[in-house]
Design an enzyme around this catalytic site. Sequence first.
Site, PDB file in Angstrom:
ATOM      1  N   VAL A 111       0.873  -1.174   0.000  1.00 54.99           N
ATOM      2  CA  VAL A 111       0.000   0.000   0.000  1.00 54.99           C
ATOM      3  C   VAL A 111       0.908   1.221   0.000  1.00 54.99           C
ATOM      4  CG1 VAL A 111      -1.767   1.291   1.277  1.00 54.99           C
ATOM      5  CG2 VAL A 111      -1.834  -1.217   1.250  1.00 54.99           C
TER       6      VAL A 111
ATOM      7  N   TYR B  12       0.286  -8.706  10.431  1.00 52.58           N
ATOM      8  CA  TYR B  12      -0.030 -10.111  10.159  1.00 52.58           C
ATOM      9  C   TYR B  12      -0.389 -10.849  11.444  1.00 52.58           C
ATOM     10  CZ  TYR B  12       2.467  -8.803   5.880  1.00 52.58           C
ATOM     11  OH  TYR B  12       2.898  -8.167   4.749  1.00 52.58           O
TER      12      TYR B  12
END
Length: 170
Positions: free
Chosen positions: A96, A140
């Site tokens: 991103v 994550y």
Amino acid sequence: MAFVMIREAKEGDCGNILRLIRELAEYEKLSDQVKISEEALRADGFGETPFYHCLVAEILSAPGEPQGPCVVGYGLYYFSYSTWKGRNIYLEDIYVKPEYRGQGIGSKIIKKVAEVALDKGCSQLRLAVLDWNKRAMDLYKALGAQDLTEAEGWHCFRFEGEAMRELAGK
């Protein structure tokens, strides 16, 4: 206020995907490693038998805002197989643009890849991250991923270029 849409990439997105691949490589301090071309991305992802699949994060402007749709992130994945678990999906890249981080876009991409994995009967979603990228590792883990280096001691290896040719006897 802009809206984010996560969608399957189209062949026409390959230029934007390549731009983001290069940005990711620069961020990872590995920009000299990028050898892929837009043509190869088109052939490998949008031919009769795709080698990869890709999602893009597209910013859609709110009504009355002048900026049109803009691709600000991507997740490139492919299917693999585990002899222990069966079907897997491997998230090769997730990126991103810096100015859009912290808005949940990366999480949306990963969640969409997880949806694809479940829809295709995959038992695992795998990915790798550089050891210095704590922000990504924290994301994550927050999403429920397990660090296999910590948990099981796995290390990743690769054969490439001359080493691969020598191994194959070519």
